[in-house]
Design an enzyme around this catalytic site. Structure first.
Site, PDB file in Angstrom:
ATOM      1  CG  ASN A 132      -1.718   1.242   1.018  1.00  0.00           C
ATOM      2  OD1 ASN A 132      -2.106   2.147   0.442  1.00  0.00           O
ATOM      3  ND2 ASN A 132      -2.339   1.391   2.750  1.00  0.00           N
ATOM      4  CE  LYS A 136      -0.212   3.329   4.708  1.00  0.00           C
ATOM      5  NZ  LYS A 136      -0.421   3.699   6.170  1.00  0.00           N
ATOM      6  CG  HIS A 154      -5.867   1.949   5.076  1.00  0.00           C
ATOM      7  ND1 HIS A 154      -5.527   3.032   5.974  1.00  0.00           N
ATOM      8  CD2 HIS A 154      -4.839   1.245   4.998  1.00  0.00           C
ATOM      9  CE1 HIS A 154      -4.218   2.868   6.430  1.00  0.00           C
ATOM     10  NE2 HIS A 154      -3.802   1.676   5.699  1.00  0.00           N
ATOM     11  CD  GLU A 196      -3.072   5.727   6.659  1.00  0.00           C
ATOM     12  OE1 GLU A 196      -3.173   5.633   5.251  1.00  0.00           O
ATOM     13  OE2 GLU A 196      -2.306   5.347   7.282  1.00  0.00           O
ATOM     14  CD  GLU A 239      -3.576  -2.096   7.390  1.00  0.00           C
ATOM     15  OE1 GLU A 239      -2.354  -2.473   6.853  1.00  0.00           O
ATOM     16  OE2 GLU A 239      -4.451  -1.101   7.033  1.00  0.00           O
ATOM     17  N   GLY A 299       2.064   2.671  10.666  1.00  0.00           N
ATOM     18  CA  GLY A 299       3.273   3.811  10.325  1.00  0.00           C
ATOM     19  C   GLY A 299       3.996   4.035  11.684  1.00  0.00           C
ATOM     20  CB  SER A 303       4.957  -1.360  12.154  1.00  0.00           C
ATOM     21  OG  SER A 303       4.542  -0.007  12.240  1.00  0.00           O
TER      22      SER A 303
HETATM   23  P1  PGA Z   1       2.782   0.488   7.744  1.00  0.00           P
HETATM   24  O1  PGA Z   1       1.232   0.741   7.130  1.00  0.00           O
HETATM   25  O2  PGA Z   1       3.330  -0.770   7.018  1.00  0.00           O
HETATM   26  O3  PGA Z   1       3.413   1.522   7.086  1.00  0.00           O
HETATM   27  O4  PGA Z   1       2.252   0.617   9.034  1.00  0.00           O
HETATM   28  C1  PGA Z   1       0.381  -0.179   6.852  1.00  0.00           C
HETATM   29  C2  PGA Z   1      -0.875  -0.029   6.119  1.00  0.00           C
HETATM   30  O5  PGA Z   1      -1.432   1.128   6.667  1.00  0.00           O
HETATM   31  O6  PGA Z   1      -1.413  -0.548   5.269  1.00  0.00           O
END
Ligand code: PGA
Length: 256
Positions: A11, A13, A97, A99, A169, A175, A215
């Site tokens: 992903n 983003k 997601h 976000e 998640e 992140g 992460s």
């Molecule tokens: P990350 O993001 O691996 O940077 O923690 C995962 C995601 O949001 O899909």
């Protein structure tokens, strides 16, 4: 016993211009573009979907989008539909997601419409669910995940359910560098498998891939991916560089 093929999805983003995207995908195709042990999906921003599709052509890597609108067309300024994504050979789409839920006020009901629209258009939804830190600390994790999962999958038939991918998640792990422990992740994954069994029957639930996201990186992936109900990863930060993403795919291929 059903063995589910592992799936690693990147992903990206809101990162990478289309030139950057082509460079990254070029490296991926050169290194893992022919492997078939693991399903690999890259999800660039809309602006590079088309160039990435061309760069992936002839490889085993698949293309996904990060979002879409439930309607096929119409007056929805700034949005992109499932038929538009299909026309560019996308096979997957990330939906719900955290976000999108947090910054764009997406509700379970709206996400559910997208899931149904994706399936109707032969796109495989990667439906994201997960609790915030406050929810985990108050003991609400399983309840939150159950609500998001049941609402997100409302109206999905038993026949189409195996096309859905679930991504667990935990929001506090995205992140942040704070990865869920393998026990924390496996507990929720097993709980999700149980819910899928109730919704769609056991044989169907055994076919659905449940990814972990938050992460995940080459150093922690082998232990997470070795868990019974962890069928792959949805990767943010570590998907932005060829080296770490390739290492994650290699780690997934090594799990037997
Ligand atoms: P990350 O993001 O691996 O940077 O923690 C995962 C995601 O949001 O899909």
């Amino acid at each position: 016993m059903i063995t589910r093929k592992k799936l690693i999805a990147g992903n990206w983003k809101m990162n990478k211009t289309s030139a950057d995207a082509v460079a990254l995908v070029g490296d991926l195709v050169a290194t893992i573009g022919r492997q078939t042990d693991v399903d690999v999906v890259v999800c660039p921003p809309f602006t590079s979907i088309e160039t990435v599709a061309k760069a992936l052509d002839g490889s085993t890597l698949k293309l996904g989008a990060q979002n879409m609108h439930p309607e096929a067309s119409g007056a929805f300024t700034g949005e992109v539909s499932a038929p538009m994504l299909r026309a560019l050979f996308a096979t997957h789409v990330i939906l719900g997601h955290s976000e999108r839920r947090a910054y764009f006020a997406e509700t379970d009901a709206f996400i559910n419409k997208k899931v149904l629209a994706a399936l109707k258009n032969q796109l495989k939804p990667i439906l994201c669910v997960g609790e915030t830190l406050a929810e985990r600390e108050s003991g609400a994790t399983l309840k939150v995940v159950q609500t998001q999962l049941e609402a997100g999958l409302d109206g999905v038939s038993k026949e189409l359910a195996p096309s859905v991918v679930i991504a667990y998640e935990p929001v506090w792990a995205i992140g942040t560098g704070k990865v869920a422990t393998t026990e924390q992740a496996q507990e929720v994954h097993a709980f999700i498998r149980g819910l899928l069994t109730k919704l769609f029957t056991e044989p169907v639930a055994q076919k659905v891939r449940i990814l972990y996201g938050g992460s995940m990186k080459p150093s922690n992936a082998p232990e997470l991916l070795a868990q019974k109900d962890i069928d792959g990863g949805l990767i943010g930060g570590a998907a932005l560089e060829a080296r770490s993403f390739v290492d994650l795919v290699t780690a997934a291929a090594a799990v037997k």
